[in-house]
Design a protein around this motif. Structure first.
Motif, mmCIF file in Angstrom:
data_model
loop_
_atom_site.group_PDB
_atom_site.id
_atom_site.type_symbol
_atom_site.label_atom_id
_atom_site.label_comp_id
_atom_site.label_asym_id
_atom_site.label_seq_id
_atom_site.Cartn_x
_atom_site.Cartn_y
_atom_site.Cartn_z
ATOM 1 N N SER A 40 -1.693 0.230 1.069
ATOM 2 C CA SER A 40 -1.655 0.877 -0.248
ATOM 3 C C SER A 40 -0.981 0.030 -1.320
ATOM 4 C CB SER A 40 -0.908 2.210 -0.140
ATOM 5 O OG SER A 40 0.468 1.977 0.164
ATOM 6 N N ASP A 78 2.119 0.210 -1.792
ATOM 7 C CA ASP A 78 3.319 0.968 -2.156
ATOM 8 C C ASP A 78 4.562 0.269 -1.644
ATOM 9 O OD1 ASP A 78 1.724 2.902 -3.315
ATOM 10 O OD2 ASP A 78 1.811 4.254 -1.571
ATOM 11 N N GLN A 79 5.622 0.377 -2.426
ATOM 12 C CA GLN A 79 6.905 -0.225 -2.048
ATOM 13 C C GLN A 79 7.577 0.635 -0.984
ATOM 14 O OE1 GLN A 79 9.474 -2.055 -5.113
ATOM 15 N NE2 GLN A 79 10.986 -0.564 -4.432
#
Length: 191
Positions: free
Chosen positions: A20, A22-23
């Motif tokens: 994704s 995402d962090q």
């Protein structure tokens, strides 16, 4: 470990989800600057001081390893980014470390090849080489496998050190310095 790791020069290290983007976590190791007796200028000068991360990250043993131009080697926990340890070494680390046999191999600008304990950061061994008066800014990234660490040197040689002890297994000349000036005699082996 199912993550993408990245860092910037200033000291921000992140782990990202590869699917994704995402962090997952973020860690900033930059230092806070201080100013004394500067009165109103303090607000203008205060802030973060770059950690000067250089050379890239190495991931092994559930940790992220990297060095800085200030001569500090870090180990961060790969799961959450907490600092496992940090170790001061003799000079700048501008290439990614290598790992093998629970040793983190670090090459410094001053010609020190060092083996650090992967779990504690303790310096297990140090193998120094002569550095000519004039060299290139780059240095050789060490490679470690099968119980040995190989590195190119600023004096035109390649050396293999035994990973457990740092003792030299062998060393050979790749390029011999020749010429009338220091510039003519540069024979750095960088890789």
């Amino acid at each position: 470990y199912g993550k993408i790791f990245a860092a910037d020069r200033e000291g921000e290290i992140v782990a990202l989800d590869p699917q994704s983007g995402d962090q997952i976590w973020s860690r900033n190791i930059s230092r806070k600057s201080t100013a004394s007796s500067l009165g109103n200028l303090y607000g203008l000068l205060a802030g973060n001081v770059s950690s000067k991360i250089s050379g890239g990250l190495t991931v092994a043993y559930n940790a992220v390893y990297f060095g800085t131009e200030d001569g500090i080697v870090y180990s961060l926990n790969e799961a959450d980014g907490t600092i496992n340890w940090q170790t001061k070494v003799p000079s700048e680390v501008i290439v990614a470390p290598a790992t093998d046999a629970n040793i983190v191999v670090v090459n410094t600008v001053s010609g020190s090849l060092m083996g650090l304990d992967a779990l504690t950061g303790e310096i297990k061994w140090q193998n120094d080489s002569d550095v000519p008066p004039l060299t290139l800014r780059g240095i050789s990234a060490p490679a470690a496998a099968a119980g040995g660490a190989i590195v190119g040197l600023a004096n035109g040689r390649v050396r293999v050190s035994i990973i457990d002890s740092g003792l030299t297994a062998w060393e050979t000349v790749i390029a011999k310095p020749t010429g009338a000036t220091e510039l003519d005699r540069i024979v750095d082996i960088d890789s």
